[in-house]
Design an enzyme around this catalytic site. Structure first.
Site, PDB file in Angstrom:
ATOM      1  N   VAL A   1      26.760  19.819   8.701  1.00 19.15           N
ATOM      2  CA  VAL A   1      25.782  20.815   8.268  1.00 19.15           C
ATOM      3  C   VAL A   1      26.391  22.217   8.311  1.00 19.15           C
ATOM      4  CG1 VAL A   1      23.494  21.799   8.690  1.00 19.15           C
ATOM      5  CG2 VAL A   1      23.875  19.358   9.068  1.00 19.15           C
TER       6      VAL A   1
ATOM      7  N   ALA B   1      31.398  28.953  16.355  1.00 18.95           N
ATOM      8  CA  ALA B   1      31.840  28.199  17.538  1.00 18.95           C
ATOM      9  C   ALA B   1      32.015  26.724  17.187  1.00 18.95           C
ATOM     10  CB  ALA B   1      30.810  28.326  18.657  1.00 18.95           C
TER      11      ALA B   1
ATOM     12  N   GLU C   1      13.240  24.384  10.013  1.00 22.95           N
ATOM     13  CA  GLU C   1      12.868  23.620   8.816  1.00 22.95           C
ATOM     14  C   GLU C   1      13.720  22.356   8.640  1.00 22.95           C
ATOM     15  OE1 GLU C   1      10.294  24.465   6.178  1.00 22.95           O
ATOM     16  OE2 GLU C   1      10.802  22.366   6.332  1.00 22.95           O
TER      17      GLU C   1
ATOM     18  N   GLY D   1      15.166  16.809   6.609  1.00 25.13           N
ATOM     19  CA  GLY D   1      16.321  17.481   6.000  1.00 25.13           C
ATOM     20  C   GLY D   1      15.970  18.563   5.007  1.00 25.13           C
TER      21      GLY D   1
ATOM     22  N   ILE E   1      13.769  18.701   2.675  1.00 24.85           N
ATOM     23  CA  ILE E   1      12.390  18.829   2.184  1.00 24.85           C
ATOM     24  C   ILE E   1      11.691  19.974   2.901  1.00 24.85           C
ATOM     25  CG2 ILE E   1      10.147  17.677   1.933  1.00 24.85           C
ATOM     26  CD1 ILE E   1      11.590  15.006   2.024  1.00 24.85           C
TER      27      ILE E   1
ATOM     28  N   GLU F   1      25.148   5.021  11.389  1.00 28.26           N
ATOM     29  CA  GLU F   1      26.166   5.204  12.422  1.00 28.26           C
ATOM     30  C   GLU F   1      26.713   3.843  12.830  1.00 28.26           C
ATOM     31  OE1 GLU F   1      26.721   8.276  14.105  1.00 28.26           O
ATOM     32  OE2 GLU F   1      25.298   9.315  12.795  1.00 28.26           O
TER      33      GLU F   1
ATOM     34  N   ASP G   1      14.932   8.210  16.042  1.00 25.81           N
ATOM     35  CA  ASP G   1      15.086   9.408  15.209  1.00 25.81           C
ATOM     36  C   ASP G   1      13.744   9.764  14.550  1.00 25.81           C
ATOM     37  OD1 ASP G   1      16.948  11.253  13.438  1.00 25.81           O
ATOM     38  OD2 ASP G   1      15.693  10.137  12.034  1.00 25.81           O
TER      39      ASP G   1
ATOM     40  N   LYS H   1      11.082  13.100  15.078  1.00 25.68           N
ATOM     41  CA  LYS H   1      10.526  13.879  13.960  1.00 25.68           C
ATOM     42  C   LYS H   1       8.993  13.829  13.987  1.00 25.68           C
ATOM     43  CE  LYS H   1      14.676  13.144  11.228  1.00 25.68           C
ATOM     44  NZ  LYS H   1      15.344  12.197  10.310  1.00 25.68           N
TER      45      LYS H   1
ATOM     46  N   GLY I   1      22.168  14.582   5.043  1.00 17.48           N
ATOM     47  CA  GLY I   1      23.353  14.953   4.276  1.00 17.48           C
ATOM     48  C   GLY I   1      23.649  16.406   4.559  1.00 17.48           C
TER      49      GLY I   1
HETATM   50  N1  LIG Z   1      24.044  15.580   9.169  1.00 17.11           N
HETATM   51  C1  LIG Z   1      22.821  15.497   8.709  1.00 17.11           C
HETATM   52  O1  LIG Z   1      22.555  14.890   7.677  1.00 17.11           O
HETATM   53  C2  LIG Z   1      21.681  16.161   9.447  1.00 17.11           C
HETATM   54  C3  LIG Z   1      20.379  16.147   8.895  1.00 17.11           C
HETATM   55  C4  LIG Z   1      19.317  16.788   9.573  1.00 17.11           C
HETATM   56  C5  LIG Z   1      19.596  17.395  10.789  1.00 17.11           C
HETATM   57  N2  LIG Z   1      20.868  17.370  11.300  1.00 17.11           N
HETATM   58  C6  LIG Z   1      21.080  18.001  12.589  1.00 17.11           C
HETATM   59  O2  LIG Z   1      22.045  19.031  12.456  1.00 17.11           O
HETATM   60  C7  LIG Z   1      22.807  19.153  13.649  1.00 17.11           C
HETATM   61  C8  LIG Z   1      24.298  19.063  13.316  1.00 17.11           C
HETATM   62  O3  LIG Z   1      24.569  17.822  12.698  1.00 17.11           O
HETATM   63  P1  LIG Z   1      26.004  17.533  12.033  1.00 17.11           P
HETATM   64  O4  LIG Z   1      25.835  16.255  11.268  1.00 17.11           O
HETATM   65  O5  LIG Z   1      26.514  18.736  11.325  1.00 17.11           O
HETATM   66  O6  LIG Z   1      26.877  17.271  13.348  1.00 17.11           O
HETATM   67  P2  LIG Z   1      28.471  17.186  13.452  1.00 17.11           P
HETATM   68  O7  LIG Z   1      29.081  16.944  12.119  1.00 17.11           O
HETATM   69  O8  LIG Z   1      28.767  16.262  14.578  1.00 17.11           O
HETATM   70  O9  LIG Z   1      28.890  18.669  13.897  1.00 17.11           O
HETATM   71  C9  LIG Z   1      28.705  19.170  15.195  1.00 17.11           C
HETATM   72  C10 LIG Z   1      29.499  20.461  15.329  1.00 17.11           C
HETATM   73  O10 LIG Z   1      29.295  20.999  16.626  1.00 17.11           O
HETATM   74  C11 LIG Z   1      30.548  21.364  17.192  1.00 17.11           C
HETATM   75  N3  LIG Z   1      30.447  21.291  18.645  1.00 17.11           N
HETATM   76  C12 LIG Z   1      30.293  20.204  19.429  1.00 17.11           C
HETATM   77  N4  LIG Z   1      30.228  20.558  20.727  1.00 17.11           N
HETATM   78  C13 LIG Z   1      30.356  21.921  20.758  1.00 17.11           C
HETATM   79  C14 LIG Z   1      30.395  22.876  21.788  1.00 17.11           C
HETATM   80  N5  LIG Z   1      30.279  22.531  23.079  1.00 17.11           N
HETATM   81  N6  LIG Z   1      30.541  24.191  21.450  1.00 17.11           N
HETATM   82  C15 LIG Z   1      30.663  24.562  20.161  1.00 17.11           C
HETATM   83  N7  LIG Z   1      30.651  23.682  19.129  1.00 17.11           N
HETATM   84  C16 LIG Z   1      30.495  22.372  19.433  1.00 17.11           C
HETATM   85  C17 LIG Z   1      31.533  20.397  16.623  1.00 17.11           C
HETATM   86  O11 LIG Z   1      32.842  20.941  16.722  1.00 17.11           O
HETATM   87  P3  LIG Z   1      34.144  20.226  16.089  1.00 17.11           P
HETATM   88  O12 LIG Z   1      33.956  20.329  14.585  1.00 17.11           O
HETATM   89  O13 LIG Z   1      35.278  21.032  16.563  1.00 17.11           O
HETATM   90  O14 LIG Z   1      34.122  18.811  16.582  1.00 17.11           O
HETATM   91  C18 LIG Z   1      31.015  20.278  15.181  1.00 17.11           C
HETATM   92  O15 LIG Z   1      31.559  21.310  14.384  1.00 17.11           O
HETATM   93  C19 LIG Z   1      22.293  18.055  14.582  1.00 17.11           C
HETATM   94  O16 LIG Z   1      21.304  18.586  15.430  1.00 17.11           O
HETATM   95  C20 LIG Z   1      21.655  17.059  13.636  1.00 17.11           C
HETATM   96  O17 LIG Z   1      20.618  16.300  14.221  1.00 17.11           O
HETATM   97  C21 LIG Z   1      21.894  16.778  10.664  1.00 17.11           C
END
Ligand SMILES: NC(=O)c1ccc[n+]([C@@H]2O[C@H](COP(=O)([O-])OP(=O)(O)OC[C@H]3O[C@@H](n4cnc5c(N)ncnc54)[C@H](OP(=O)(O)O)[C@@H]3O)[C@@H](O)[C@H]2O)c1
Length: 431
Positions: free
Chosen positions: A19, A48, A134, A139, A141, A195, A206, A210, A307
């Site tokens: 994201v 970060a 939001e 996601g 929507i 996953e 999950d 929500k 996504g």
């Molecule tokens: N992906 C989706 O489709 C989706 C949809 C709706 C909501 N979300 C929500 O959005 C959030 C992020 O999801 P994502 O899929 O983007 O996760 P992700 O790909 O696992 O990314 C997590 C990020 O956080 C960083 N991180 C982890 N620990 C950290 C720390 N201690 N300090 C600073 N940075 C740290 C990671 O760093 P590194 O890159 O260096 O590992 C990575 O860049 C979650 O809450 C998820 O539930 C995601």
């Protein structure tokens, strides 16, 4: 803090994964259009991450990436913080620090909001700044803003959603291709839609998180993930889905939030939805939320529930709102949160679908029907088909109390002539 038509609004981004990286790209692509449309110019000032050496789809000038997230949330030069790390800690502490430092926060973190949301909303209210989320439900929507603002004057009765794309994809494959649960799950994993450990999705955790957030926003009551009744889809068979289709239903994993008298019912479970219900048309990994209210009638919002880029779009909408409000010195009014009794599933009512394998001999149907009757559950339709020495009975009940239906199940298990009690599914959107 006014930044309208002035210097850029400086964004501190916590996390740059799916994201976060998509958000950086979107801001890059859209900065001029956003500035022209909203008079807000966004600049990702600091980011970060956990592992700075990791290869990413976006490049940063030297000095922007850091592993010290705390230094971002307390940096006086940062105007707005976006949290897309996920999980409870360090996200919780970082968001609290940002709010306490007077910075609005945008987050996509459903796990955090569903578990300690009230603590964070209180911290935001105490600091007089916004906490926007939001992207945390469904996601891309737009759901939270419509519920909080467009429908603020509406007396909502029920909000029902397909809010987990992974399980909707699996159920779509089982419905349309006759795949087993395991086959459909394996395909979802190959496509990156599930996953390696799919428990959070397939067991409804999950969707439960929500549902808790939707309940809090739609009905202004304090609901946490632990309050949500939850069943997943791992015990649904291809046969259940085929029977459902034959009877004119599709099986969907629904998050259902209802206001009943002065109580709230919040649950996630697979349900049979009539084929002509709008939610039945939601296929593949799409999400949709169906809203029922007194004046608005029925309303459905449909789109991509996950996504990186679709989710980043929702985060960006919040970010622009927060930045514009900073410039105007205003903020979106926080939700008033009250306490309400959460009505347990036992006290809810629904129609039910049940299939049984029974001995094929005279009197069996009467014995089985007697168990339903003894517990006040009235049968709406019954079908029988031969299976050699056995028969399969398929029932749809009239609306009955969950407690009575569970007692019926118990009674059926104890009946000699019943060899197997199949999946119990609730029928939603019918009667
Ligand atoms: N992906 C989706 O489709 C989706 C949809 C709706 C909501 N979300 C929500 O959005 C959030 C992020 O999801 P994502 O899929 O983007 O996760 P992700 O790909 O696992 O990314 C997590 C990020 O956080 C960083 N991180 C982890 N620990 C950290 C720390 N201690 N300090 C600073 N940075 C740290 C990671 O760093 P590194 O890159 O260096 O590992 C990575 O860049 C979650 O809450 C998820 O539930 C995601």
């Amino acid at each position: 803090m006014g930044r309208v038509n002035g210097s850029p609004v400086k964004v501190g981004l916590l996390g740059c994964g799916n994201v976060g990286a998509a958000l950086v790209r979107l801001i890059d692509e859209q900065a001029d259009a956003i500035a022209a449309r909203t008079a807000v110019r966004l600049e990702v000032a600091r980011v970060a991450v956990h592992s700075p050496a990791k290869e990413r789809p976006v490049d940063f000038e030297p000095g922007i990436l850091t592993t010290d997230a705390e230094s971002i949330v307390t940096d006086p030069a940062i105007d707005v913080v976006v949290e897309v790390i996920g999980g409870i800690e360090p996200a919780r502490t970082l968001i609290r620090s940002a709010l306490e430092a007077g910075k609005p926060v945008v987050t996509a973190n459903k796990e955090l909001l569903a578990n300690v949301g009230s603590e964070l909303h209180d911290a935001a209210a105490d600091a007089g700044v916004e906490l926007l989320f939001e992207a945390a439900v469904a996601g891309a929507i737009p759901l939270i803003r419509p519920l909080r603002q467009s429908l603020a004057g509406e007396r909502l009765r029920r909000v029902m959603g397909i809010v987990n794309g992974t399980t909707n994809f699996i159920l779509t494959r089982m419905t349309e291709r006759g795949s087993s649960f395991q086959e459909a799950l394996a395909e979802a994993q190959t496509l990156g839609l599930a996953e390696r450990d799919p428990t959070a999705d397939v067991e409804g955790f999950d969707a439960g998180a929500k549902a808790a957030i939707i309940a809090s926003v739609a009905f202004g009551v304090r609901v946490v993930a632990g309050d949500v009744y939850r069943e997943g889809i791992s015990s649904i068979t291809a046969a259940d889905i085929a029977f459902a289709r034959r009877l004119g239903y599709v099986v969907k994993l629904l998050a259902i939030v209802e206001s009943i008298d002065d109580e709230i019912a919040v649950r996630v479970h697979p349900a049979m939805v009539p084929v002509d219900h709008p939610l039945a048309t939601v296929r593949e990994s799409f999400n949709a939320v169906f809203i029922e209210g007194d004046a608005v009638g029925e309303l459905m919002l449909y789109g991509r529930g996950a996504g990186g880029r679709p989710t980043a779009s929702a985060v960006l909408g919040d970010l622009i709102d927060a930045a514009a409000n900073l410039g105007r010195g205003t903020r979106t009014a926080p939700n008033e949160i009250a306490k309400a009794r959460i009505r347990p599933i036992d006290e809810l009512s629904s129609q039910y679908y049940l299939n049984l394998e029974v001995a094929d001999r005279p009197g069996v149907l009467a014995a089985v029907a007697g168990v339903f009757g003894a517990h006040d559950v009235s049968i709406k339709t019954a079908e029988q088909e031969g299976l050699g020495d056995e028969a399969r009975l398929i029932f749809i009940t009239h609306t009955a109390r969950e407690r009575d239906m569970q007692a019926t199940l118990h009674g059926l298990h104890a009946l000699d002539v019943v060899d197997r009690v199949g999946t119990l599914l609730r029928v939603i959107g019918g009667e």
